[in-house]
Enzyme design. Structure first.
Site, PDB file in Angstrom:
ATOM      1  CB  THR A  28      -0.895  -0.020   1.261  1.00 59.43           C
ATOM      2  OG1 THR A  28      -1.829  -1.088   1.101  1.00 59.43           O
ATOM      3  CG2 THR A  28      -1.630   1.298   1.448  1.00 59.43           C
ATOM      4  CG  HIS A 180      -5.325  -8.587   1.545  1.00 60.19           C
ATOM      5  ND1 HIS A 180      -4.703  -9.334   2.532  1.00 60.19           N
ATOM      6  CD2 HIS A 180      -4.863  -7.317   1.706  1.00 60.19           C
ATOM      7  CE1 HIS A 180      -3.923  -8.535   3.254  1.00 60.19           C
ATOM      8  NE2 HIS A 180      -4.009  -7.306   2.765  1.00 60.19           N
ATOM      9  CG  ASN A 183      -1.245  -8.385   6.582  1.00 63.06           C
ATOM     10  OD1 ASN A 183      -0.673  -9.308   7.162  1.00 63.06           O
ATOM     11  ND2 ASN A 183      -0.695  -7.746   5.578  1.00 63.06           N
ATOM     12  CE1 TYR A 185      -6.768  -3.869   6.659  1.00 64.54           C
ATOM     13  CE2 TYR A 185      -5.032  -5.303   5.847  1.00 64.54           C
ATOM     14  CZ  TYR A 185      -5.433  -4.093   6.382  1.00 64.54           C
ATOM     15  OH  TYR A 185      -4.513  -3.112   6.654  1.00 64.54           O
ATOM     16  CG  ASN A 240      -5.190  -4.198  10.925  1.00 63.30           C
ATOM     17  OD1 ASN A 240      -5.142  -3.062  11.396  1.00 63.30           O
ATOM     18  ND2 ASN A 240      -5.039  -4.450   9.634  1.00 63.30           N
TER      19      ASN A 240
HETATM   20  C1  LIG Z   1       4.476   0.257   3.201  1.00 64.29           C
HETATM   21  C2  LIG Z   1       3.876  -1.121   3.329  1.00 64.29           C
HETATM   22  C3  LIG Z   1       2.646  -1.382   2.750  1.00 64.29           C
HETATM   23  C4  LIG Z   1       2.084  -2.677   2.804  1.00 64.29           C
HETATM   24  N1  LIG Z   1       0.899  -2.925   2.166  1.00 64.29           N
HETATM   25  C5  LIG Z   1       0.414  -4.186   2.090  1.00 64.29           C
HETATM   26  C6  LIG Z   1      -0.739  -4.471   1.307  1.00 64.29           C
HETATM   27  O1  LIG Z   1      -1.319  -3.603   0.648  1.00 64.29           O
HETATM   28  N2  LIG Z   1      -1.167  -5.756   1.297  1.00 64.29           N
HETATM   29  C7  LIG Z   1      -0.555  -6.760   1.986  1.00 64.29           C
HETATM   30  O2  LIG Z   1      -0.998  -7.910   1.948  1.00 64.29           O
HETATM   31  N3  LIG Z   1       0.562  -6.500   2.726  1.00 64.29           N
HETATM   32  C8  LIG Z   1       1.059  -5.252   2.768  1.00 64.29           C
HETATM   33  N4  LIG Z   1       2.230  -5.005   3.459  1.00 64.29           N
HETATM   34  C9  LIG Z   1       3.005  -6.133   3.985  1.00 64.29           C
HETATM   35  C10 LIG Z   1       4.085  -6.553   2.973  1.00 64.29           C
HETATM   36  O3  LIG Z   1       3.495  -7.115   1.812  1.00 64.29           O
HETATM   37  C11 LIG Z   1       5.039  -7.602   3.561  1.00 64.29           C
HETATM   38  O4  LIG Z   1       4.294  -8.688   4.026  1.00 64.29           O
HETATM   39  C12 LIG Z   1       5.898  -7.032   4.710  1.00 64.29           C
HETATM   40  O5  LIG Z   1       6.451  -5.788   4.363  1.00 64.29           O
HETATM   41  C13 LIG Z   1       7.019  -7.999   5.087  1.00 64.29           C
HETATM   42  O6  LIG Z   1       7.874  -8.216   3.987  1.00 64.29           O
HETATM   43  P1  LIG Z   1       9.328  -7.504   3.873  1.00 64.29           P
HETATM   44  O7  LIG Z   1      10.058  -7.825   5.134  1.00 64.29           O
HETATM   45  O8  LIG Z   1       9.974  -8.088   2.648  1.00 64.29           O
HETATM   46  O9  LIG Z   1       9.076  -6.032   3.741  1.00 64.29           O
HETATM   47  C14 LIG Z   1       2.780  -3.723   3.462  1.00 64.29           C
HETATM   48  C15 LIG Z   1       4.017  -3.434   4.065  1.00 64.29           C
HETATM   49  C16 LIG Z   1       4.572  -2.167   4.000  1.00 64.29           C
HETATM   50  C17 LIG Z   1       5.933  -1.924   4.603  1.00 64.29           C
END
Ligand SMILES: Cc1cc2nc3c(=O)[nH]c(=O)nc-3n(C[C@H](O)[C@H](O)[C@H](O)COP(=O)(O)O)c2cc1C
Length: 370
Positions: A28, A180, A183, A185, A240
């Site tokens: 996001t 989705h 997280n 939702y 959440n």
């Molecule tokens: C800025 C940001 C936005 C995110 N938006 C979403 C999202 O829209 N949908 C989702 O399933 N997870 C979302 N996440 C979770 C990420 O997809 C991911 O699971 C999380 O960052 C862990 O992975 P990483 O350590 O590689 O960053 C978001 C994480 C971050 C940091």
């Protein structure tokens, strides 16, 4: 020479053939055009820059006005939004990439200010989450509203929202969709017993709690075919304000049923900035992975806190088939190319994660090539 031979190798799942196993996690970024939550040129440029990924999974995208939980996130329910997403998918396809849309209904993680006519957000049960959302620039982060429990008669309407979301994603040229279910939702709220205390056939036993998620999945599969549908879970996620009394059992059953439907992949958030339980992490995700695959599902996509080195090791040990990178993809549009040369990697600036303009979005440089 890079030692990431597994991570950079091709992979087939469902109807998709990916050029590598470096997937872009859904992120996001809250930069849709206003009014109307419409994807626009800035977003198309951002995704185009990341087209060398084996699979881009877009930021979570609300399937209806009711499914919205944050200001500035994009939707996929108006003609303008569909056209905006078409420009995004065209841009990615022009560069030879593949892109799935993440279909999103936030359920109780919303606020009356974001709902049509100030309506009360909906949930499996009328339990308010100890969580916050972002309603506007002026208000900033605010506690989410107390939700109302969905009546059983409304549940076919929720399934329909997902079905139409998938149809619209197809019209917009996506290669597939990710549901989705993670997280905290709506679908996760139904799945886990901390947030689902219904006494009808959509609450209680695991079979009942995963009923709506599976009805949604079948409807989406009818639109795209199972080979173009993935499902995201976060069995141990705490983000959440959500929990389950027996994640291995709950998500093992869900993964089995999704596997029987022959979904292209299951995607697990194994770690997320300290918001995933550490206890039993390896065991629970092994159950999810094996349940999905043994039942006939496609690949397992792991995610969370992994460096390319960790990712390579996990693939070589058979613990995952592909890895989705989140934060690393914010700062490194050309991530597979960087992995191929063992870096270097740009750091991502947290202050520009959500909202704003091109700064911290499309201005991270690709590697200099000589
Ligand atoms: C800025 C940001 C936005 C995110 N938006 C979403 C999202 O829209 N949908 C989702 O399933 N997870 C979302 N996440 C979770 C990420 O997809 C991911 O699971 C999380 O960052 C862990 O992975 P990483 O350590 O590689 O960053 C978001 C994480 C971050 C940091």
């Amino acid at each position: 020479m890079s030692s990431h031979t597994n991570l950079l190798s091709t992979v087939s799942f469902g109807e998709i053939e990916s050029q590598n196993r470096v997937f872009m996690a859904p992120l996001t970024r809250s930069r849709s055009q206003q009014p109307g939550d419409v994807p626009w040129d800035l977003n198309a440029e951002y995704y185009r820059q990341r087209a060398s990924s084996g699979l881009i999974i877009t930021e979570a995208t609300q399937i209806s006005p009711q499914g919205k939980g944050y200001a500035f996130t994009p939707g996929i329910y108006t003609d303008e939004q569909i056209q905006g997403w078409k420009n995004v998918t065209d841009a990615v396809h022009e560069e030879g990439g593949k892109i799935f849309l993440q279909l999103w209904h936030v359920g109780r993680i919303s606020h009356t200010d974001l709902q049509p006519d100030g309506a009360t957000p909906v949930a499996p049960s009328a339990i308010r989450a100890e969580s916050q959302t972002y309603t506007s620039k002026e208000s900033g982060m605010v506690p989410v509203s107390e939700p109302r429990a969905l009546d059983a008669s409304e549940l076919p309407g929720i399934v329909e929202q997902f079905r139409v979301g998938a149809l619209n994603a197809k019209k917009a040229g996506f290669d597939g969709v990710e549901i989705h279910g993670a997280n905290g939702y709506l679908l996760d709220q139904f799945t886990r017993d901390g947030s689902n205390q219904r006494t009808d056939s959509y609450g209680g036993s695991v079979a009942n709690r995963i009923r709506l998620p599976l009805e949604v999945t079948r409807a989406v599969v009818e639109v795209f075919g199972a080979g173009r549908v993935g499902y995201r879970v976060s069995p141990l996620g705490l983000f959440n304000d959500i929990n389950d009394s027996n994640p291995a059992e709950t998500f093992g059953e869900l993964a089995t049923e999704l596997g029987k439907l022959k979904l292209a992949y299951i995607h697990a958030v194994e770690a997320f900035a300290g918001m995933v339980r550490d206890d039993e992490n390896e065991r629970v995700h092994t159950v999810v992975r094996e349940s999905f695959k043994n039942a006939g599902g496609g690949i397992y996509v792991g995610n969370g806190g992994l460096t390319p080195e960790d990712a390579e090791e996990r693939i070589s040990e058979g613990k995952t088939d592909a890895v989705a990178f989140g934060t690393l993809y914010i700062g490194n549009p050309d991530l597979p190319e960087r992995i191929a040369t063992d870096g270097p990697y740009n750091d991502a600036d947290q202050s520009t994660f959500y909202g704003g303009d091109a700064t911290g979005y499309t201005d991270y440089p690709a590697m200099e090539t000589v």
